[in-house]
Scaffold this motif. Sequence first.
Motif, mmCIF file in Angstrom:
data_model
loop_
_atom_site.group_PDB
_atom_site.id
_atom_site.type_symbol
_atom_site.label_atom_id
_atom_site.label_comp_id
_atom_site.label_asym_id
_atom_site.label_seq_id
_atom_site.Cartn_x
_atom_site.Cartn_y
_atom_site.Cartn_z
ATOM 1 N N ARG A 1 0.868 -1.187 0.000
ATOM 2 C CA ARG A 1 0.000 0.000 0.000
ATOM 3 C C ARG A 1 0.897 1.227 0.000
ATOM 4 O O ARG A 1 2.030 1.199 0.451
ATOM 5 C CB ARG A 1 -0.891 0.014 1.237
ATOM 6 C CG ARG A 1 -1.820 -1.171 1.336
ATOM 7 C CD ARG A 1 -3.048 -0.945 0.498
ATOM 8 N NE ARG A 1 -3.991 -2.022 0.741
ATOM 9 C CZ ARG A 1 -4.607 -2.665 -0.212
ATOM 10 N NH1 ARG A 1 -4.383 -2.367 -1.468
ATOM 11 N NH2 ARG A 1 -5.457 -3.619 0.070
ATOM 12 N N HIS B 1 3.758 0.647 2.773
ATOM 13 C CA HIS B 1 3.631 -0.326 3.858
ATOM 14 C C HIS B 1 2.976 -1.591 3.324
ATOM 15 O O HIS B 1 2.297 -1.570 2.296
ATOM 16 C CB HIS B 1 2.844 0.251 5.047
ATOM 17 C CG HIS B 1 1.453 0.666 4.704
ATOM 18 N ND1 HIS B 1 1.165 1.851 4.042
ATOM 19 C CD2 HIS B 1 0.267 0.061 4.907
ATOM 20 C CE1 HIS B 1 -0.139 1.948 3.864
ATOM 21 N NE2 HIS B 1 -0.710 0.869 4.367
ATOM 22 N N VAL C 1 0.506 -5.042 3.865
ATOM 23 C CA VAL C 1 -0.659 -5.550 4.609
ATOM 24 C C VAL C 1 -0.951 -6.960 4.131
ATOM 25 O O VAL C 1 -0.619 -7.342 3.013
ATOM 26 C CB VAL C 1 -1.920 -4.655 4.430
ATOM 27 C CG1 VAL C 1 -1.701 -3.274 5.001
ATOM 28 C CG2 VAL C 1 -2.342 -4.586 2.974
ATOM 29 N N GLU D 1 -3.989 -9.638 3.367
ATOM 30 C CA GLU D 1 -5.421 -9.736 3.065
ATOM 31 C C GLU D 1 -5.793 -11.204 2.977
ATOM 32 O O GLU D 1 -4.988 -12.023 2.542
ATOM 33 C CB GLU D 1 -5.746 -9.053 1.735
ATOM 34 C CG GLU D 1 -5.511 -7.574 1.712
ATOM 35 C CD GLU D 1 -5.821 -6.964 0.349
ATOM 36 O OE1 GLU D 1 -5.964 -7.708 -0.653
ATOM 37 O OE2 GLU D 1 -5.888 -5.734 0.274
#
Length: 170
Positions: A156, A162, A164, A166
């Motif tokens: 992102r 950064h 993440v 999912e």
Amino acid sequence: MKIDLPDIEPLLAALTERVAALAEAEGPSRCTLVGIHQGGAWLAQALQQRLGWQDAPGTLDIAFYRDDLTRGGLPDAVRPSRMPLDIDDRIIILVDDILYTGRTIRAALNELFDYGRPAAVRLAVLLERSGRQLPIAADIVAAPIDLAPRQRVKLRGPDPLHLVIEEASP
């Protein structure tokens, strides 16, 4: 399965160091960064700044080159690709965020060759995970990552960059 994601700064430092070494071996004046939208384009921009290269990196949007258009259609946002005027006989350092199945890279190579005939294409990725569906390997990997089958890691950004995790839908 709980995954601790690596910090982005050490990954960027490792990627920058390895791209710099590759460029030095190939001849920096012959090398051009090209990032795949979206995460790869952000990374190519970060690499260009960290390396101090004057030329802005090229960008590829592979939306029309994907092999899954019949499944989901075009994505909501299609961005224009932007390439240097002449890629013939250049060393293209193709940058992407995550190497997983290899299908994104296949699509990017198809589009890239529409712009010319580079001397070579080298692949640099931030993270590499298992699950390849095509015989594609990165020349430069900042770090490998292991995930559960239904998990995906996404970059992102762009400010700040950064990572993440999912969960993929069943």
